[in-house]
Write a protein that holds these residues in place. Sequence first.
Motif, PDB file in Angstrom:
ATOM      1  N   ALA A   1       2.057 -49.538 -15.854  1.00 51.60           N
ATOM      2  CA  ALA A   1       0.980 -49.002 -15.011  1.00 51.60           C
ATOM      3  C   ALA A   1       1.267 -49.252 -13.537  1.00 51.60           C
ATOM      4  O   ALA A   1       1.080 -48.356 -12.694  1.00 51.60           O
ATOM      5  CB  ALA A   1      -0.356 -49.631 -15.409  1.00 51.60           C
ATOM      6  N   GLU A   2       1.730 -50.444 -13.202  1.00 48.45           N
ATOM      7  CA  GLU A   2       1.957 -50.769 -11.792  1.00 48.45           C
ATOM      8  C   GLU A   2       3.134 -49.998 -11.206  1.00 48.45           C
ATOM      9  O   GLU A   2       3.143 -49.691 -10.002  1.00 48.45           O
ATOM     10  CB  GLU A   2       2.162 -52.276 -11.629  1.00 48.45           C
ATOM     11  CG  GLU A   2       0.909 -53.082 -11.939  1.00 48.45           C
ATOM     12  CD  GLU A   2       0.917 -54.465 -11.339  1.00 48.45           C
ATOM     13  OE1 GLU A   2       1.900 -54.821 -10.667  1.00 48.45           O
ATOM     14  OE2 GLU A   2      -0.076 -55.195 -11.540  1.00 48.45           O
ATOM     15  N   GLU A   3       4.119 -49.669 -12.034  1.00 50.90           N
ATOM     16  CA  GLU A   3       5.266 -48.914 -11.540  1.00 50.90           C
ATOM     17  C   GLU A   3       5.051 -47.411 -11.604  1.00 50.90           C
ATOM     18  O   GLU A   3       5.904 -46.638 -11.178  1.00 50.90           O
ATOM     19  CB  GLU A   3       6.521 -49.297 -12.338  1.00 50.90           C
ATOM     20  CG  GLU A   3       6.976 -50.723 -12.125  1.00 50.90           C
ATOM     21  CD  GLU A   3       7.283 -51.033 -10.667  1.00 50.90           C
ATOM     22  OE1 GLU A   3       7.835 -50.151  -9.975  1.00 50.90           O
ATOM     23  OE2 GLU A   3       6.964 -52.142 -10.211  1.00 50.90           O
ATOM     24  N   GLY A   4       3.901 -46.992 -12.161  1.00 50.68           N
ATOM     25  CA  GLY A   4       3.603 -45.569 -12.218  1.00 50.68           C
ATOM     26  C   GLY A   4       4.276 -44.832 -13.356  1.00 50.68           C
ATOM     27  O   GLY A   4       4.335 -43.599 -13.350  1.00 50.68           O
TER      28      GLY A   4
ATOM     29  N   PRO B   1       1.687 -56.590 -23.462  1.00 48.88           N
ATOM     30  CA  PRO B   1       2.017 -56.989 -22.089  1.00 48.88           C
ATOM     31  C   PRO B   1       2.833 -55.968 -21.309  1.00 48.88           C
ATOM     32  O   PRO B   1       2.741 -55.920 -20.081  1.00 48.88           O
ATOM     33  CB  PRO B   1       2.793 -58.298 -22.287  1.00 48.88           C
ATOM     34  CG  PRO B   1       3.246 -58.274 -23.715  1.00 48.88           C
ATOM     35  CD  PRO B   1       2.208 -57.538 -24.471  1.00 48.88           C
ATOM     36  N   LEU B   2       3.623 -55.134 -21.969  1.00 48.92           N
ATOM     37  CA  LEU B   2       4.446 -54.187 -21.219  1.00 48.92           C
ATOM     38  C   LEU B   2       3.635 -53.066 -20.582  1.00 48.92           C
ATOM     39  O   LEU B   2       4.126 -52.387 -19.673  1.00 48.92           O
ATOM     40  CB  LEU B   2       5.516 -53.583 -22.135  1.00 48.92           C
ATOM     41  CG  LEU B   2       6.652 -54.515 -22.543  1.00 48.92           C
ATOM     42  CD1 LEU B   2       7.616 -53.797 -23.473  1.00 48.92           C
ATOM     43  CD2 LEU B   2       7.393 -55.061 -21.330  1.00 48.92           C
ATOM     44  N   PHE B   3       2.403 -52.872 -21.024  1.00 47.50           N
ATOM     45  CA  PHE B   3       1.576 -51.838 -20.404  1.00 47.50           C
ATOM     46  C   PHE B   3       1.284 -52.153 -18.935  1.00 47.50           C
ATOM     47  O   PHE B   3       1.083 -51.228 -18.132  1.00 47.50           O
ATOM     48  CB  PHE B   3       0.247 -51.688 -21.158  1.00 47.50           C
ATOM     49  CG  PHE B   3       0.339 -50.878 -22.431  1.00 47.50           C
ATOM     50  CD1 PHE B   3       1.436 -50.098 -22.711  1.00 47.50           C
ATOM     51  CD2 PHE B   3      -0.701 -50.905 -23.353  1.00 47.50           C
ATOM     52  CE1 PHE B   3       1.516 -49.350 -23.874  1.00 47.50           C
ATOM     53  CE2 PHE B   3      -0.645 -50.157 -24.517  1.00 47.50           C
ATOM     54  CZ  PHE B   3       0.468 -49.368 -24.783  1.00 47.50           C
TER      55      PHE B   3
ATOM     56  N   VAL C   1       9.431 -43.292 -22.066  1.00 47.08           N
ATOM     57  CA  VAL C   1       9.378 -44.768 -22.025  1.00 47.08           C
ATOM     58  C   VAL C   1       7.989 -45.292 -22.387  1.00 47.08           C
ATOM     59  O   VAL C   1       7.856 -46.093 -23.324  1.00 47.08           O
ATOM     60  CB  VAL C   1       9.835 -45.291 -20.648  1.00 47.08           C
ATOM     61  CG1 VAL C   1       9.588 -46.793 -20.552  1.00 47.08           C
ATOM     62  CG2 VAL C   1      11.314 -44.985 -20.437  1.00 47.08           C
ATOM     63  N   PRO C   2       6.911 -44.896 -21.707  1.00 48.03           N
ATOM     64  CA  PRO C   2       5.601 -45.404 -22.106  1.00 48.03           C
ATOM     65  C   PRO C   2       5.199 -44.936 -23.502  1.00 48.03           C
ATOM     66  O   PRO C   2       4.495 -45.652 -24.222  1.00 48.03           O
ATOM     67  CB  PRO C   2       4.649 -44.855 -21.037  1.00 48.03           C
ATOM     68  CG  PRO C   2       5.355 -43.691 -20.440  1.00 48.03           C
ATOM     69  CD  PRO C   2       6.811 -44.027 -20.500  1.00 48.03           C
TER      70      PRO C   2
ATOM     71  N   ALA D   1       4.075 -47.478 -26.407  1.00 47.91           N
ATOM     72  CA  ALA D   1       2.771 -47.320 -27.045  1.00 47.91           C
ATOM     73  C   ALA D   1       2.910 -47.181 -28.556  1.00 47.91           C
ATOM     74  O   ALA D   1       2.112 -47.748 -29.319  1.00 47.91           O
ATOM     75  CB  ALA D   1       2.051 -46.104 -26.454  1.00 47.91           C
ATOM     76  N   ARG D   2       3.902 -46.439 -29.011  1.00 42.09           N
ATOM     77  CA  ARG D   2       4.110 -46.310 -30.453  1.00 42.09           C
ATOM     78  C   ARG D   2       4.429 -47.656 -31.088  1.00 42.09           C
ATOM     79  O   ARG D   2       3.952 -47.969 -32.175  1.00 42.09           O
ATOM     80  CB  ARG D   2       5.231 -45.311 -30.732  1.00 42.09           C
ATOM     81  CG  ARG D   2       4.827 -43.858 -30.526  1.00 42.09           C
ATOM     82  CD  ARG D   2       6.017 -42.944 -30.698  1.00 42.09           C
ATOM     83  NE  ARG D   2       5.647 -41.540 -30.512  1.00 42.09           N
ATOM     84  CZ  ARG D   2       6.523 -40.561 -30.313  1.00 42.09           C
ATOM     85  NH1 ARG D   2       7.826 -40.835 -30.268  1.00 42.09           N
ATOM     86  NH2 ARG D   2       6.096 -39.315 -30.149  1.00 42.09           N
ATOM     87  N   GLU D   3       5.238 -48.439 -30.407  1.00 44.80           N
ATOM     88  CA  GLU D   3       5.602 -49.760 -30.943  1.00 44.80           C
ATOM     89  C   GLU D   3       4.375 -50.654 -31.079  1.00 44.80           C
ATOM     90  O   GLU D   3       4.205 -51.361 -32.067  1.00 44.80           O
ATOM     91  CB  GLU D   3       6.639 -50.415 -30.027  1.00 44.80           C
ATOM     92  CG  GLU D   3       7.168 -51.745 -30.517  1.00 44.80           C
ATOM     93  CD  GLU D   3       8.011 -51.638 -31.771  1.00 44.80           C
ATOM     94  OE1 GLU D   3       8.087 -52.644 -32.511  1.00 44.80           O
ATOM     95  OE2 GLU D   3       8.586 -50.557 -32.019  1.00 44.80           O
TER      96      GLU D   3
END
Length: 272
Positions: free
Chosen positions: A156-159, A150-152, A165-166, A170-172
Motif C-alpha cells: 500500500a505504501e509503495e503504491g 504484513p506484506l499488504f 504482485v499484490p 492476496a491469493r497466498e
Amino acid sequence: MRSASHSPIGVFDSGVGGLTVLKSLLSHLPHESTLYLGDTARVPYGTKSGEVVTRYSLKNASFLMERGIKLLVVACNTASAVALPALAAALPIPVLGVIAPGAAAALRQSRGGQVGVIGTPGTIRSGAYQRELEAAAGPGGVRVKARACPLFVPLAEEGWLAGDVPRLVAREYLADFVQEGVDTLVLGCTHYPLLKDIIAEVVGPGVALVDSAEATVHVVARLLAERGLLAPAGGTPTHHAFVTDVPERFVEVGARFLGRPIASAEQVDLSF
C-alpha cells in the motif's frame, strides 16, 4: 473562548495508514476541524509489544489533548487493540478505536456468522477483533478466522495496488478464507482499504468487505450528535497534520491514503 463544538477531532496512527480514517471523517463530517498525528519515527506499531504501543499511544494522546481536541480517534488497529483501556482511563474526552465499530459492522453484514479478520501481526496476535466479535455475537454466534497479512502494508505504501504482485500476495493470504466459507472479511488495518479492489477480486463477490475506518466514522458522528459536539455548518474547518519524522515522505505517500494532496506536515518531537 472556543466552544467545545468548534474544537477539532484528534486522530493518531503510527504513520500514514490512519489517513484512511481521516479521509472518511472529511467525507462524512465536512464541517469538523481535525488534528492528525502520525508517529512516523516509531512506525510500525504492529510488530511491537503491547506495553510499548500503550506508552507511545498515551504520549500521542497527550500531544493532541494539549491542542484542545474534543474527541480522540485511535486510527491505528494495533493501538486500538492494546491501548484503548489505558487511553480511556487517562483522558477526559471520548476515545474511540477502530476495532469495536469494525466488528459490529461485520456482524451486521455477515449472512452466516463466518467472519474473517486480516490485520498486522500485533493486531491479530492481540485477539482483539476475535474477542469483540465473539462477545457481540454471543455463544456460538460467530466463527472467526484471523490472519496477519504484513506484506499488504508495504504494498500500500509503495503504491502497488494492482497487478500480479499484490494479486499473488492476496491469493497466498486469502485463498483458504474462501475455501472455508468466510462470508465477511474485516480489513483490520488502515492500509488495507487501498488494496480493497485486489482483495475483492481474490475473495470474490460472495464475501462482503468491511472497512473499519468507515464504520468508525459513523460511530464518531453519532457520538458527537448525542453529546451536542457537532461543529455547526457554515464555519471554516481547519486541518493540521503532525509527524514525528520525515514529513516529506508523509506528504508524498499520505496523499495516496487521503485521496487528496497534503499541503504540509509539521515535525514534532515526542521523545521520552
